[in-house]
Scaffold this motif. Sequence first.
Motif, mmCIF file in Angstrom:
data_model
loop_
_atom_site.group_PDB
_atom_site.id
_atom_site.type_symbol
_atom_site.label_atom_id
_atom_site.label_comp_id
_atom_site.label_asym_id
_atom_site.label_seq_id
_atom_site.Cartn_x
_atom_site.Cartn_y
_atom_site.Cartn_z
ATOM 1 N N GLY A 406 -65.683 25.773 -73.375
ATOM 2 C CA GLY A 406 -66.829 26.588 -72.986
ATOM 3 C C GLY A 406 -66.479 27.590 -71.907
ATOM 4 N N THR A 411 -67.729 28.839 -77.286
ATOM 5 C CA THR A 411 -68.954 28.037 -77.221
ATOM 6 C C THR A 411 -69.137 27.166 -78.450
ATOM 7 N N ALA A 412 -68.856 27.700 -79.629
ATOM 8 C CA ALA A 412 -69.052 26.914 -80.851
ATOM 9 C C ALA A 412 -68.174 25.663 -80.845
ATOM 10 N N THR A 414 -67.045 24.207 -78.187
ATOM 11 C CA THR A 414 -67.565 23.348 -77.125
ATOM 12 C C THR A 414 -68.658 22.442 -77.650
ATOM 13 N N VAL A 415 -69.634 23.022 -78.327
ATOM 14 C CA VAL A 415 -70.758 22.229 -78.840
ATOM 15 C C VAL A 415 -70.257 21.189 -79.834
ATOM 16 N N PHE A 446 -74.486 23.608 -72.865
ATOM 17 C CA PHE A 446 -73.939 24.559 -73.836
ATOM 18 C C PHE A 446 -74.868 24.768 -75.023
ATOM 19 N N GLN A 447 -75.736 23.810 -75.305
ATOM 20 C CA GLN A 447 -76.777 24.068 -76.310
ATOM 21 C C GLN A 447 -77.698 25.178 -75.811
ATOM 22 N N ARG A 449 -76.861 27.476 -73.616
ATOM 23 C CA ARG A 449 -76.091 28.715 -73.581
ATOM 24 C C ARG A 449 -75.992 29.347 -74.966
ATOM 25 N N SER A 450 -75.993 28.504 -76.003
ATOM 26 C CA SER A 450 -75.936 29.038 -77.370
ATOM 27 C C SER A 450 -77.316 29.423 -77.901
ATOM 28 N N ASP A 452 -80.119 27.341 -78.130
ATOM 29 C CA ASP A 452 -80.949 26.244 -78.643
ATOM 30 C C ASP A 452 -81.571 25.493 -77.464
#
Length: 661
Positions: A406, A411-412, A414-415, A446-447, A449-450, A452
Motif C-alpha cells: 500500500g 493498493t489492489a 494490498t487489499v 485500504f478499503q 483508500r480504494s 469502499d
Amino acid sequence: MLRLAAFLEPNGIPLDVLTSARALAHLAAGRTPGSDAVPSEPDRRDAEAALVALYRLGLTDRTTTARNDVRLVRVHQLVQRAVRDALTPDEYGATATAAADALVAVWPSAEQDTIRSAALRANAATVLAVAAEGLFGDDGRIHPLLFRLGESPGESGHVTAAYAHYLDALAQTRPGSGPNHPDVLTLRARLAYWRRRTGDSAGAAADLDDIVADYARGVGPDDPDLLRVRAELAAARGAAGQTDAATRLSHRLVADHSRIHGPDHPDSLAALTGLATAYGQAGRIDEAAALFEELVHRFDEILGPHHPQTIDVRHRLAIAYQQTGRVEEAIRLQREVLAARERLIGREHADTLAVRANLATAYGQAGRFDEAVDMLEQVLGGYERLFPPEHPGTLVSRSNLGMSYGQAGRTAETVRVLRRSFTECVRVLGPDHPDTLTTCYQLAAFQGRSGDWAEAVALLEHVLLRRRRLFGGEHHDTLVAREALAVAYGRTGRWPETVELLEEVLAAEQQNGTDASRAESLHAQLAAARSTTERVDVEVELRDGDGGAGGAALGTDASVRIGLRLRPGPSHPWAGVPPGARPPVDVLVTPLTFADVTPDSAPYEHEEDVEFAVTARRAGPQTVRFTLRHQASGAVLQQVEVDVPVGEASGGEDADHVEDA
C-alpha cells in the motif's frame, strides 16, 4: 545402550544424546558388577562402539539429515517395545529418567538449528508418551525435560503449541503435589506466560494474580522466582491494556531489584527494561525512548555490546525511535541488531526475522518503499520455509507486506494480501487476538483508500467493539480505532456519529495529557464534523453574461457567470469565526441538464465569492448541482441544486436553489 534408545524417537535419535555424559553414566550403571574386561568409566568411544555393535546386529540403523548433517540413530518400534517390556519397574523408571536427562544435557539454551531442535522435541515427546509417570515425581517435582519441551516450540514461534503443552502438563501433575509446590508454581507461571503470548493477556494477568499470591504464602518477598512472576504479571497487565497497573508494578520491581542486587545488576537492568516497555504501552513514548537509551549505555558497560540482553534492549530502542519519528536513527540501530542476531542465532531464526521485519517497516517510514517491499517479501519467505502457515510470524509478516504494498501505491495487491491475512488470523488466532484486530484495522484503511467506505465502516466497527472489550475504552489502540471509525462514518455521511466518536477521543486524550498539536488537530476535525450537522446557507447569484447586462436569461449557446457564497447561520459552528479561519471548502459542479459549467471545481476560502460560467446547450431551464466538500478530509458537507431560468430576466437577483437532503 539399546535400553536407552528404546525410550527415544524411533525415526531419529541425535547421536550426541546417546554419547552424552548422562548417557555414559547410564551405561556405567548397567555394566555387570565385578567385570574387569573393560574400564569402569565408559567414554564416548565406548558409546559409539556399542552403537556400531547394535548396527551390525541389525538392531539399529544410521542416517544423516539432508541439511546441517545431523547424525541420527534409528530403532524399529517393535524392537523398542520388546526391550521396554523386558524391564522391571525400577529399570523402566531409571532408564526413562536417564533418557530424559540425556536430552536436557544436550539441549541448547539458544536454538539455532531448526532441524536439530525438531529432532530433540520429537525425542522428548516419545519419552513423555512412554514414561510420563516417571517425569512427575510423587513429591511434586517435575523433570526439567517437561519445561524444555514447552519452551522449545514457543521460542521457535509455535506459541499455541507451547501453551497446549503446559496445559496438558498441568493436568498430569500428581494430585498429592498440590498447586503450591515450587515446580508446579513454575509450571503454572509458564502456562500463564504462553497464554499471554497467544493473545489472551487479560486471562494471563488473572492467572498470574493467583500465582503471585500463592508464591507469597510460601516464600519471602525477595525470592527470585516471586520477582520473576511479578515481572510477568506487569508484562501481562501492559499487554492487556492495563497500562497504569503495569507501570506501577514495574516501578516497584525496579525499586525491589535495586535494593536487593544494586542498580547495575542484570536483574535490576531487566526490571528497568520492563518499566521502559510499560511506558511505551502507556503512550509515554518519549520517556520510553530516553530510558532505553540509558539502558543501552549501561548494558554496554556491564554485559558488553555483544551480550544477547544488550542486543535485545538495542532492538527495543530502535522500535521506540520508530514510534517517535526518529526513523534514520532507528534504521541504523536495526541494521546493527540484525547483524548481531545473524551472527549469534542465524539468519533464519524467528528473532532474526522479527528484526528484519522491523527494519523493513522503518524503510517504509523513511519513504524507501521498494526496499521495504523487497525485505518483507524475504521475511515472509523465511517464515514460510521455517514454519507452518499458521505460525504467528507468518501471519504478521504477511500483514506487514500488505501494508508495504500500500505504501508503494499497489493498493489492489494490498487489499488482496490483507484480506487473506485477516481470514487466516481469524482462523488461527481467533477474532479477538490483537494481531487479528491489527490486520483488520489495516484492511479497513485500504478499503477506504480504494473507495469502499461501507466495507471500511463494517471492519472498523468490528475492531472497535473487540478492542473496547479487550483493552478498555481509554487504551491507545482503542482510541486509534475510534478515530478511524469517526473518519469512515464521515465519508459515508453519518456525521452525528462522527461528532460523537471524536468527542469521546478528544475527552480521553485530554484526560491522558495529550500534547497541544494533537489536541489542536482533534479540535479541527471535530469542528469540521460539527459543521456538517447544521447546514450553511448557500447563496447563488446570476451575474453578467453573453445575454447582456444584469445577467440576462440564457439562450442556446449563451453564457452567464454565477457567483456562489456561503453564509453560516447564527447556530452554525462557523458563526463568529473570521472568514480566514474557517476550514477551506472545495466546490464541485455537476450540470444536471443541458449545460456546460467551467471550471468543474474550485476552492472556496470564505474571503470572496467563487465564480463559474454556465453555457446552455439547449433552450429551457438549466439545473446545476453544487457539492461542498471539506478540503482536508474530502468529506461531503452539503449539496445545493440551482435552477437557472431561461427566457426571463435575472436582474442580478438570486437564482432559485434547492438543498438536496
